[in-house]
Motif scaffolding. Structure first.
Motif, PDB file in Angstrom:
ATOM      1  N   THR A 144       0.809  -1.222   0.000  1.00 24.39           N
ATOM      2  CA  THR A 144       0.000   0.000   0.000  1.00 24.39           C
ATOM      3  C   THR A 144       0.842   1.271   0.000  1.00 24.39           C
ATOM      4  OG1 THR A 144      -0.159  -0.060   2.414  1.00 24.39           O
ATOM      5  CG2 THR A 144      -1.911  -1.160   1.172  1.00 24.39           C
ATOM      6  N   CYS A 145       2.154   1.143   0.135  1.00 29.64           N
ATOM      7  CA  CYS A 145       3.032   2.315   0.157  1.00 29.64           C
ATOM      8  C   CYS A 145       3.351   2.764  -1.268  1.00 29.64           C
ATOM      9  CB  CYS A 145       4.326   1.971   0.889  1.00 29.64           C
ATOM     10  SG  CYS A 145       5.348   0.738   0.028  1.00 29.64           S
ATOM     11  N   PRO A 146       3.876   3.971  -1.443  1.00 30.64           N
ATOM     12  CA  PRO A 146       4.323   4.408  -2.770  1.00 30.64           C
ATOM     13  C   PRO A 146       5.496   3.540  -3.255  1.00 30.64           C
ATOM     14  CG  PRO A 146       4.154   6.270  -1.257  1.00 30.64           C
ATOM     15  CD  PRO A 146       4.038   5.030  -0.436  1.00 30.64           C
ATOM     16  N   VAL A 147       5.544   3.309  -4.565  1.00 31.76           N
ATOM     17  CA  VAL A 147       6.566   2.439  -5.159  1.00 31.76           C
ATOM     18  C   VAL A 147       7.221   3.140  -6.346  1.00 31.76           C
ATOM     19  CG1 VAL A 147       7.051   0.180  -6.191  1.00 31.76           C
ATOM     20  CG2 VAL A 147       5.176   0.412  -4.532  1.00 31.76           C
ATOM     21  N   LEU A 148       8.535   2.983  -6.443  1.00 35.99           N
ATOM     22  CA  LEU A 148       9.279   3.362  -7.641  1.00 35.99           C
ATOM     23  C   LEU A 148       9.900   2.095  -8.206  1.00 35.99           C
ATOM     24  CD1 LEU A 148      10.586   5.373  -9.636  1.00 35.99           C
ATOM     25  CD2 LEU A 148      12.461   5.641  -7.986  1.00 35.99           C
ATOM     26  N   GLY A 149       9.562   1.758  -9.436  1.00 35.33           N
ATOM     27  CA  GLY A 149      10.129   0.595 -10.100  1.00 35.33           C
ATOM     28  C   GLY A 149      11.034   1.023 -11.243  1.00 35.33           C
ATOM     29  N   THR A 153       0.544   3.973  -4.995  1.00 38.83           N
ATOM     30  CA  THR A 153       0.897   4.638  -6.251  1.00 38.83           C
ATOM     31  C   THR A 153       2.254   4.133  -6.726  1.00 38.83           C
ATOM     32  OG1 THR A 153      -0.309   6.616  -5.590  1.00 38.83           O
ATOM     33  CG2 THR A 153       1.317   6.857  -7.357  1.00 38.83           C
ATOM     34  N   THR A 154       2.329   3.723  -7.984  1.00 39.35           N
ATOM     35  CA  THR A 154       3.570   3.184  -8.534  1.00 39.35           C
ATOM     36  C   THR A 154       4.051   4.040  -9.690  1.00 39.35           C
ATOM     37  OG1 THR A 154       2.979   0.919  -7.919  1.00 39.35           O
ATOM     38  CG2 THR A 154       4.689   1.183  -9.582  1.00 39.35           C
ATOM     39  N   ASP A 155       5.300   4.500  -9.589  1.00 39.78           N
ATOM     40  CA  ASP A 155       5.962   5.212 -10.672  1.00 39.78           C
ATOM     41  C   ASP A 155       6.983   4.276 -11.310  1.00 39.78           C
ATOM     42  OD1 ASP A 155       4.723   7.810 -10.231  1.00 39.78           O
ATOM     43  OD2 ASP A 155       5.934   7.892  -8.405  1.00 39.78           O
ATOM     44  N   LEU A 156       7.044   4.253 -12.646  1.00 48.66           N
ATOM     45  CA  LEU A 156       8.000   3.400 -13.344  1.00 48.66           C
ATOM     46  C   LEU A 156       9.024   4.244 -14.087  1.00 48.66           C
ATOM     47  CD1 LEU A 156       5.835   0.536 -14.901  1.00 48.66           C
ATOM     48  CD2 LEU A 156       6.894   0.673 -12.629  1.00 48.66           C
ATOM     49  N   LEU A 157      10.278   3.805 -14.021  1.00 50.73           N
ATOM     50  CA  LEU A 157      11.353   4.391 -14.818  1.00 50.73           C
ATOM     51  C   LEU A 157      11.922   3.268 -15.682  1.00 50.73           C
ATOM     52  CD1 LEU A 157      13.382   6.567 -15.636  1.00 50.73           C
ATOM     53  CD2 LEU A 157      14.745   5.953 -13.619  1.00 50.73           C
ATOM     54  N   LEU A 158      11.616   3.307 -16.969  1.00 49.60           N
ATOM     55  CA  LEU A 158      12.134   2.330 -17.915  1.00 49.60           C
ATOM     56  C   LEU A 158      13.254   3.000 -18.690  1.00 49.60           C
ATOM     57  CD1 LEU A 158       8.701   0.930 -19.183  1.00 49.60           C
ATOM     58  CD2 LEU A 158      10.127   0.094 -17.297  1.00 49.60           C
ATOM     59  N   LEU A 159      14.443   2.435 -18.621  1.00 53.10           N
ATOM     60  CA  LEU A 159      15.593   3.092 -19.222  1.00 53.10           C
ATOM     61  C   LEU A 159      16.418   2.103 -20.037  1.00 53.10           C
ATOM     62  CD1 LEU A 159      17.811   1.926 -17.083  1.00 53.10           C
ATOM     63  CD2 LEU A 159      17.211   3.934 -15.759  1.00 53.10           C
ATOM     64  N   HIS A 160      17.346   2.628 -20.792  1.00 53.69           N
ATOM     65  CA  HIS A 160      18.219   1.773 -21.593  1.00 53.69           C
ATOM     66  C   HIS A 160      19.327   1.239 -20.688  1.00 53.69           C
ATOM     67  CE1 HIS A 160      20.278   0.024 -24.936  1.00 53.69           C
ATOM     68  NE2 HIS A 160      21.371   0.716 -24.688  1.00 53.69           N
ATOM     69  N   GLY A 161      19.465  -0.083 -20.662  1.00 53.96           N
ATOM     70  CA  GLY A 161      20.513  -0.669 -19.853  1.00 53.96           C
ATOM     71  C   GLY A 161      20.182  -2.087 -19.465  1.00 53.96           C
ATOM     72  N   GLY A 162      21.063  -2.677 -18.674  1.00 52.55           N
ATOM     73  CA  GLY A 162      20.948  -4.070 -18.302  1.00 52.55           C
ATOM     74  C   GLY A 162      20.370  -4.289 -16.919  1.00 52.55           C
ATOM     75  N   HIS A 163      20.966  -5.229 -16.181  1.00 46.25           N
ATOM     76  CA  HIS A 163      20.373  -5.699 -14.938  1.00 46.25           C
ATOM     77  C   HIS A 163      20.725  -4.843 -13.720  1.00 46.25           C
ATOM     78  CE1 HIS A 163      18.358  -8.563 -12.425  1.00 46.25           C
ATOM     79  NE2 HIS A 163      19.449  -8.840 -11.726  1.00 46.25           N
ATOM     80  N   ALA A 164      21.712  -3.961 -13.837  1.00 47.51           N
ATOM     81  CA  ALA A 164      22.138  -3.154 -12.686  1.00 47.51           C
ATOM     82  C   ALA A 164      22.076  -1.672 -13.044  1.00 47.51           C
ATOM     83  CB  ALA A 164      23.544  -3.549 -12.239  1.00 47.51           C
ATOM     84  N   PRO A 165      20.889  -1.106 -13.161  1.00 46.13           N
ATOM     85  CA  PRO A 165      20.774   0.291 -13.602  1.00 46.13           C
ATOM     86  C   PRO A 165      21.507   1.273 -12.705  1.00 46.13           C
ATOM     87  CG  PRO A 165      18.646  -0.557 -12.810  1.00 46.13           C
ATOM     88  CD  PRO A 165      19.566  -1.727 -12.949  1.00 46.13           C
ATOM     89  N   HIS A 166      21.593   0.981 -11.409  1.00 41.98           N
ATOM     90  CA  HIS A 166      22.271   1.892 -10.474  1.00 41.98           C
ATOM     91  C   HIS A 166      23.785   1.905 -10.691  1.00 41.98           C
ATOM     92  CE1 HIS A 166      22.279  -2.101  -8.798  1.00 41.98           C
ATOM     93  NE2 HIS A 166      23.165  -1.765  -7.895  1.00 41.98           N
ATOM     94  N   LEU A 167      24.324   0.890 -11.347  1.00 40.44           N
ATOM     95  CA  LEU A 167      25.756   0.854 -11.661  1.00 40.44           C
ATOM     96  C   LEU A 167      26.022   1.270 -13.106  1.00 40.44           C
ATOM     97  CD1 LEU A 167      26.772  -2.514  -9.935  1.00 40.44           C
ATOM     98  CD2 LEU A 167      26.731  -0.197  -8.978  1.00 40.44           C
ATOM     99  N   GLU A 168      25.100   0.959 -14.015  1.00 35.07           N
ATOM    100  CA  GLU A 168      25.285   1.268 -15.424  1.00 35.07           C
ATOM    101  C   GLU A 168      24.906   2.712 -15.759  1.00 35.07           C
ATOM    102  OE1 GLU A 168      23.090  -1.717 -17.611  1.00 35.07           O
ATOM    103  OE2 GLU A 168      23.613  -3.201 -16.089  1.00 35.07           O
ATOM    104  N   ARG A 169      23.880   3.224 -15.079  1.00 36.55           N
ATOM    105  CA  ARG A 169      23.411   4.600 -15.321  1.00 36.55           C
ATOM    106  C   ARG A 169      23.345   5.337 -13.981  1.00 36.55           C
ATOM    107  NH1 ARG A 169      20.250   4.837 -19.959  1.00 36.55           N
ATOM    108  NH2 ARG A 169      20.534   7.084 -19.756  1.00 36.55           N
TER     109      ARG A 169
END
Length: 250
Positions: free
Chosen positions: A190-195, A219-235
């Protein structure tokens, strides 16, 4: 050997890093072969950008936490979410944290958020169900461990690389795991989500974060970006800014 502090839960010690700050704390849950160190400073960067307290820990058999007392089962994510996460929240006085999970850690975070009082949830490339594309990547990882240099590279970051790898790889390749599916449990969130999901992730497609968007009641916000399995390391610049910006409203 790790120089990080350790917290004991049910007689077993977990290494963790605790970055001081204010507001609802952040609890970071790492990927299937991850650890505190293998976040590569992501938790510290988010803490600096937001002023939040951030805690990252290594699951049993990962990093330099104690080894698990038994082989992991196909219920490992449910067990971690139901026992270790609430025990850590209590032991480290985290109140109602924001859970930040990557990959398998994202799955654990989803399950924990469905059952515990939390302030928010950030999931990066989480797993919600089993896809054939992911199984092929996991089979490739097995070949890399047994015949390539993955075992050597993992040995630099884990007390027992073999234990860490097998407890991840064997579960995912267990035929009984093919029916693993978290979608029926997402309504408890039930909490806000960022995916956050990369479009070239060998371990999964956008179906996972879309399932969270469709199944969670928060409430769910989505960030779909270019990259692989580790977005926090790649971008890192993009993901750091996105997570910090999202947290400013939480």
């Amino acid at each position: 050997m790790s120089e990080l502090p350790r917290v004991e839960i049910d007689g077993l010690a977990y290494e963790y890093e605790d970055v001081p700050g204010a507001g609802a704390p952040l609890l970071f849950l790492h990927e299937g072969l991850g650890s505190v160190g293998l976040w590569r400073g992501f938790h510290r960067r988010v803490a600096e950008a937001t002023g939040r307290r951030a805690v990252a820990y290594s699951r049993l058999g990962h990093g330099f936490s104690d080894l698990p007392p038994a082989k992991r089962t196909i219920r490992f994510a449910h067990e971690e979410a139901a026992t270790v996460v609430p025990a850590l929240v209590e032991a480290l006085d985290l109140g109602e944290p924001v859970l930040v999970g990557h990959s398998d850690g994202g799955s654990i975070a989803l399950l924990a958020a469905a059952a515990l009082p939390v302030s928010g949830l950030v999931v990066l490339a989480p797993h919600v169900l089993v896809e054939e594309i992911g199984l092929r990547a996991i089979e490739e990882a097995k070949r890399a461990f047994e015949s390539g240099d993955l075992a050597r590279r993992m040995a630099r970051h884990h007390r027992e690389a073999e234990v860490c790898f097998r407890n991840w790889n064997d579960v995912w390749l267990d035929p009984a795991f093919r029916d693993w599916d978290l979608r029926p449990e997402l309504a408890g969130i039930t909490c806000p989500v960022l995916g956050i999901q990369g479009d070239a992730d060998p371990y999964g497609t956008a179906v996972h974060v879309e399932a969270v968007r469709d199944g969670a009641r928060g409430t769910t916000d989505l960030l779909l970006l270019h990259g692989g399995h580790a977005p926090h390391l790649e971008r890192p610049a993009l993901v750091d800014a996105a997570v910090a910006g999202w947290l400013r409203d939480r």
